[in-house]
Design a protein around this motif. Structure first.
Motif, PDB file in Angstrom:
ATOM      1  N   ARG A   7      -0.496   0.357   7.074  1.00  0.00           N
ATOM      2  CA  ARG A   7       0.755   0.080   6.364  1.00  0.00           C
ATOM      3  C   ARG A   7       1.493  -1.154   6.912  1.00  0.00           C
ATOM      4  NH1 ARG A   7       5.489   0.932   4.143  1.00  0.00           N
ATOM      5  NH2 ARG A   7       5.674   2.315   2.361  1.00  0.00           N
ATOM      6  N   LYS A   8       1.389  -1.355   8.216  1.00  0.00           N
ATOM      7  CA  LYS A   8       2.070  -2.484   8.845  1.00  0.00           C
ATOM      8  C   LYS A   8       1.531  -3.851   8.376  1.00  0.00           C
ATOM      9  CE  LYS A   8      -0.765  -2.393  13.100  1.00  0.00           C
ATOM     10  NZ  LYS A   8      -1.805  -3.364  12.902  1.00  0.00           N
ATOM     11  N   ASP A   9       0.373  -3.846   7.719  1.00  0.00           N
ATOM     12  CA  ASP A   9      -0.256  -5.093   7.267  1.00  0.00           C
ATOM     13  C   ASP A   9       0.294  -5.575   5.925  1.00  0.00           C
ATOM     14  OD1 ASP A   9      -2.079  -4.904   9.432  1.00  0.00           O
ATOM     15  OD2 ASP A   9      -3.307  -3.510   8.267  1.00  0.00           O
ATOM     16  N   LEU A  10       1.094  -4.716   5.298  1.00  0.00           N
ATOM     17  CA  LEU A  10       1.494  -4.965   3.915  1.00  0.00           C
ATOM     18  C   LEU A  10       2.127  -6.338   3.685  1.00  0.00           C
ATOM     19  CD1 LEU A  10       1.365  -3.544   1.243  1.00  0.00           C
ATOM     20  CD2 LEU A  10       3.544  -2.474   1.724  1.00  0.00           C
ATOM     21  N   ILE A  30       0.953  -1.005  -5.605  1.00  0.00           N
ATOM     22  CA  ILE A  30      -0.481  -1.008  -5.943  1.00  0.00           C
ATOM     23  C   ILE A  30      -1.317  -0.993  -4.661  1.00  0.00           C
ATOM     24  CG2 ILE A  30      -2.359  -2.325  -7.026  1.00  0.00           C
ATOM     25  CD1 ILE A  30      -0.441  -3.209  -9.152  1.00  0.00           C
ATOM     26  N   PHE A  31      -0.945  -1.835  -3.701  1.00  0.00           N
ATOM     27  CA  PHE A  31      -1.704  -1.858  -2.439  1.00  0.00           C
ATOM     28  C   PHE A  31      -1.646  -0.496  -1.736  1.00  0.00           C
ATOM     29  CE2 PHE A  31      -1.128  -6.555  -2.700  1.00  0.00           C
ATOM     30  CZ  PHE A  31      -2.466  -6.888  -2.629  1.00  0.00           C
ATOM     31  N   LEU A  32      -0.466   0.089  -1.709  1.00  0.00           N
ATOM     32  CA  LEU A  32      -0.336   1.382  -1.017  1.00  0.00           C
ATOM     33  C   LEU A  32      -1.126   2.478  -1.728  1.00  0.00           C
ATOM     34  CD1 LEU A  32       3.415   1.247   0.058  1.00  0.00           C
ATOM     35  CD2 LEU A  32       1.395   0.957   1.493  1.00  0.00           C
ATOM     36  N   GLN A  33      -1.150   2.412  -3.064  1.00  0.00           N
ATOM     37  CA  GLN A  33      -1.921   3.413  -3.819  1.00  0.00           C
ATOM     38  C   GLN A  33      -3.416   3.300  -3.510  1.00  0.00           C
ATOM     39  OE1 GLN A  33      -0.669   2.645  -7.828  1.00  0.00           O
ATOM     40  NE2 GLN A  33       0.873   4.250  -7.795  1.00  0.00           N
ATOM     41  N   TYR A  34      -3.920   2.056  -3.486  1.00  0.00           N
ATOM     42  CA  TYR A  34      -5.348   1.888  -3.175  1.00  0.00           C
ATOM     43  C   TYR A  34      -5.648   2.358  -1.759  1.00  0.00           C
ATOM     44  CZ  TYR A  34      -6.753  -0.399  -7.474  1.00  0.00           C
ATOM     45  OH  TYR A  34      -7.058  -0.640  -8.775  1.00  0.00           O
ATOM     46  N   ALA A  35      -4.741   2.035  -0.841  1.00  0.00           N
ATOM     47  CA  ALA A  35      -4.962   2.421   0.556  1.00  0.00           C
ATOM     48  C   ALA A  35      -5.002   3.934   0.695  1.00  0.00           C
ATOM     49  CB  ALA A  35      -3.863   1.837   1.427  1.00  0.00           C
ATOM     50  N   GLU A  36      -4.207   4.614  -0.105  1.00  0.00           N
ATOM     51  CA  GLU A  36      -4.178   6.069  -0.026  1.00  0.00           C
ATOM     52  C   GLU A  36      -5.417   6.685  -0.668  1.00  0.00           C
ATOM     53  OE1 GLU A  36      -0.226   7.870  -0.620  1.00  0.00           O
ATOM     54  OE2 GLU A  36      -1.311   9.259  -1.914  1.00  0.00           O
ATOM     55  N   ARG A  37      -5.798   6.113  -1.819  1.00  0.00           N
ATOM     56  CA  ARG A  37      -6.953   6.661  -2.547  1.00  0.00           C
ATOM     57  C   ARG A  37      -8.272   6.411  -1.821  1.00  0.00           C
ATOM     58  NH1 ARG A  37      -6.194   4.140  -8.213  1.00  0.00           N
ATOM     59  NH2 ARG A  37      -4.041   4.761  -8.386  1.00  0.00           N
ATOM     60  N   HIS A  38      -8.461   5.179  -1.361  1.00  0.00           N
ATOM     61  CA  HIS A  38      -9.746   4.807  -0.747  1.00  0.00           C
ATOM     62  C   HIS A  38      -9.518   4.080   0.574  1.00  0.00           C
ATOM     63  CE1 HIS A  38     -11.587   5.878  -4.523  1.00  0.00           C
ATOM     64  NE2 HIS A  38     -10.910   4.970  -5.170  1.00  0.00           N
ATOM     65  N   PRO A  39      -9.051   4.793   1.591  1.00  0.00           N
ATOM     66  CA  PRO A  39      -8.712   4.120   2.858  1.00  0.00           C
ATOM     67  C   PRO A  39      -9.896   3.399   3.517  1.00  0.00           C
ATOM     68  CG  PRO A  39      -8.659   6.522   3.101  1.00  0.00           C
ATOM     69  CD  PRO A  39      -8.829   6.253   1.654  1.00  0.00           C
ATOM     70  N   ASP A  40     -11.114   3.844   3.222  1.00  0.00           N
ATOM     71  CA  ASP A  40     -12.284   3.204   3.847  1.00  0.00           C
ATOM     72  C   ASP A  40     -12.708   1.937   3.129  1.00  0.00           C
ATOM     73  OD1 ASP A  40     -12.350   5.235   5.650  1.00  0.00           O
ATOM     74  OD2 ASP A  40     -13.827   6.414   4.527  1.00  0.00           O
ATOM     75  N   SER A  41     -12.149   1.703   1.953  1.00  0.00           N
ATOM     76  CA  SER A  41     -12.602   0.534   1.205  1.00  0.00           C
ATOM     77  C   SER A  41     -11.453  -0.430   0.887  1.00  0.00           C
ATOM     78  CB  SER A  41     -13.388   0.941  -0.043  1.00  0.00           C
ATOM     79  OG  SER A  41     -12.834   2.033  -0.683  1.00  0.00           O
ATOM     80  N   PHE A  42     -10.542  -0.514   1.832  1.00  0.00           N
ATOM     81  CA  PHE A  42      -9.520  -1.556   1.822  1.00  0.00           C
ATOM     82  C   PHE A  42      -9.631  -2.202   3.201  1.00  0.00           C
ATOM     83  CE2 PHE A  42      -4.752  -2.362   0.674  1.00  0.00           C
ATOM     84  CZ  PHE A  42      -4.896  -3.690   1.023  1.00  0.00           C
ATOM     85  N   LEU A  43     -10.335  -3.331   3.245  1.00  0.00           N
ATOM     86  CA  LEU A  43     -10.680  -3.937   4.536  1.00  0.00           C
ATOM     87  C   LEU A  43     -10.027  -5.304   4.728  1.00  0.00           C
ATOM     88  CD1 LEU A  43     -14.524  -3.144   4.569  1.00  0.00           C
ATOM     89  CD2 LEU A  43     -12.668  -1.807   5.591  1.00  0.00           C
ATOM     90  N   LEU A  44      -9.747  -5.609   5.986  1.00  0.00           N
ATOM     91  CA  LEU A  44      -9.124  -6.879   6.336  1.00  0.00           C
ATOM     92  C   LEU A  44     -10.039  -7.674   7.255  1.00  0.00           C
ATOM     93  CD1 LEU A  44      -5.684  -5.474   7.516  1.00  0.00           C
ATOM     94  CD2 LEU A  44      -6.399  -5.955   5.169  1.00  0.00           C
TER      95      LEU A  44
END
Ligand SMILES: CC(C)(COP(=O)(O)OP(=O)(O)OC[C@H]1O[C@@H](n2cnc3c(N)ncnc32)[C@H](O)[C@@H]1OP(=O)(O)O)[C@@H](O)C(=O)NCCC(=O)NCCS
Length: 139
Positions: A7-10, A30-44
């Motif tokens: 979350r701190k990366d937002l 939108i970013f937070l929703q994706y992070a919640e739904r698929h936390p393993d597939s939001f990569l930095l």
């Protein structure tokens, strides 16, 4: 270095997003929703020395690319390719993406990675058609 979104990366992500998609940037929600739904597939992708975020990718577990963007100052250094390799690894070589017809740079990027054009979707975006590209596993 690659790690999952937190979350701190937002704020940093929103900065890259606005510069990369000035017409239609995703918002915070939108970013937070994706992070919640698929936390393993939001990569930095982070710069090792400073921990600065240089790029990000959001995808679905089946390999559908939702968004990818690299900081303007750090493009053409292989960061996008590195992030895409993570997708191909996680989805066992399945990947699909919709790209704006006018976004010829992204189309070249995907082509170099081994994607081929599957078709197009008229008016997929409010103001433009999408080109649909899939990863060709034979390559
Ligand atoms: C598309 C994007 C993610 C590519 O990231 P990148 O880190 O610059 O890509 P890479 O350095 O891994 O490039 C890999 C290859 O893609 C192609 N490519 C990338 N940028 C290109 C450009 N500006 N012009 C032509 N080809 C390009 C080249 O073939 C490149 O290989 P090369 O440098 O050896 O010639 C980046 O340009 C970006 O953030 N664009 C704005 C957001 C966007 O359009 N996202 C895609 C939405 S579907």
């Amino acid at each position: 270095m690659i790690r999952k979104f937190e979350r701190k990366d937002l704020k940093e992500i929103l900065g890259i997003e606005k510069k990369s998609f000035p017409k239609t940037p995703y918002d915070e929600l939108i970013f937070l929703q994706y992070a919640e739904r698929h936390p393993d597939s939001f990569l930095l992708y982070l710069e090792e020395s400073s921990d600065k975020i240089l790029g990000y990718i959001i995808f679905q577990p089946d390999g559908h690319i939702i968004s990818i963007a690299v900081n303007l100052m750090h493009r053409r250094r292989g960061i996008g390719t590195r992030l895409m390799k993570e997708v191909l690894k996680a989805s066992y070589g399945n990947a699909l993406v919709e790209v704006r017809k006018s976004n010829t740079i992204a189309q070249k990027f995907y082509k170099k990675l081994g994607f081929i054009q599957l078709g197009s979707i008229p008016w997929f975006y409010e103001d433009e058609d999408a080109i649909v590209m899939i990863y060709d596993r034979r390559k």
